[in-house]
Motif scaffolding. Structure first.
Motif, PDB file in Angstrom:
ATOM      1  N   ALA A  56       0.825  -1.206   0.000  1.00  0.00           N
ATOM      2  CA  ALA A  56       0.000   0.000   0.000  1.00  0.00           C
ATOM      3  C   ALA A  56       0.862   1.260   0.000  1.00  0.00           C
ATOM      4  O   ALA A  56       0.576   2.202  -0.755  1.00  0.00           O
ATOM      5  N   VAL A  57       1.924   1.306   0.807  1.00  0.00           N
ATOM      6  CA  VAL A  57       2.773   2.503   0.817  1.00  0.00           C
ATOM      7  C   VAL A  57       3.539   2.627  -0.500  1.00  0.00           C
ATOM      8  O   VAL A  57       3.744   3.733  -1.002  1.00  0.00           O
ATOM      9  N   ASP A  58       3.935   1.500  -1.074  1.00  0.00           N
ATOM     10  CA  ASP A  58       4.615   1.535  -2.371  1.00  0.00           C
ATOM     11  C   ASP A  58       3.663   1.995  -3.471  1.00  0.00           C
ATOM     12  O   ASP A  58       4.048   2.783  -4.342  1.00  0.00           O
ATOM     13  N   ASP A  59       2.415   1.514  -3.441  1.00  0.00           N
ATOM     14  CA  ASP A  59       1.406   1.931  -4.417  1.00  0.00           C
ATOM     15  C   ASP A  59       1.156   3.438  -4.327  1.00  0.00           C
ATOM     16  O   ASP A  59       1.053   4.128  -5.341  1.00  0.00           O
ATOM     17  N   TYR A  60       1.058   3.938  -3.113  1.00  0.00           N
ATOM     18  CA  TYR A  60       0.814   5.362  -2.904  1.00  0.00           C
ATOM     19  C   TYR A  60       1.950   6.197  -3.495  1.00  0.00           C
ATOM     20  O   TYR A  60       1.725   7.180  -4.196  1.00  0.00           O
ATOM     21  N   GLU A  61       3.182   5.761  -3.235  1.00  0.00           N
ATOM     22  CA  GLU A  61       4.327   6.498  -3.767  1.00  0.00           C
ATOM     23  C   GLU A  61       4.350   6.444  -5.303  1.00  0.00           C
ATOM     24  O   GLU A  61       4.644   7.436  -5.955  1.00  0.00           O
ATOM     25  N   MET A  63       1.789   6.179  -7.261  1.00  0.00           N
ATOM     26  CA  MET A  63       0.684   6.980  -7.802  1.00  0.00           C
ATOM     27  C   MET A  63       0.908   8.480  -7.631  1.00  0.00           C
ATOM     28  O   MET A  63       0.537   9.257  -8.500  1.00  0.00           O
ATOM     29  N   THR A  64       1.503   8.871  -6.510  1.00  0.00           N
ATOM     30  CA  THR A  64       1.595  10.306  -6.200  1.00  0.00           C
ATOM     31  C   THR A  64       2.995  10.884  -6.340  1.00  0.00           C
ATOM     32  O   THR A  64       3.143  12.104  -6.410  1.00  0.00           O
TER      33      THR A  64
END
Length: 90
Positions: A56-61, A63-64
């Motif tokens: 989840a933290v990797d996905d967020y990074e 994406m943003t």
């Protein structure tokens, strides 16, 4: 933690996830959210939760372009460290 407190905690976590859109691509099974409350490092379900948090933290990074520092996922990764999925090599 009694059952009502547990339900309130899970509801607040899920609300934060919905509000910030921080579910990983496959979503996280509700059972893992519950296991996160009482689990300990080394337990299979808790380790799976930590893998989901890392994703989840990797996905967020991805994406943003910014590091996730405020979500519940980031809190667990900070506290317990990253857990990577082992890919089957063929």
């Amino acid at each position: 933690m009694n059952q009502e407190e547990r339900k309130q905690k899970i509801d607040s976590i899920l609300e934060g996830v919905k509000r910030h859109g921080r579910m990983s691509g496959n979503g996280i099974p509700i059972e893992l959210w519950i296991d996160a409350q009482d689990g300990k490092p080394g337990e299979p379900a808790f380790e799976e939760w930590l893998k989901c948090c890392t994703e989840a933290v990797d996905d967020y990074e991805a994406m943003t372009g910014k590091k996730d520092r405020d979500s519940v996922f980031a809190e667990y990764v900070r506290k317990y460290g990253r857990r990577e999925r082992v890919l089957n090599k063929k």
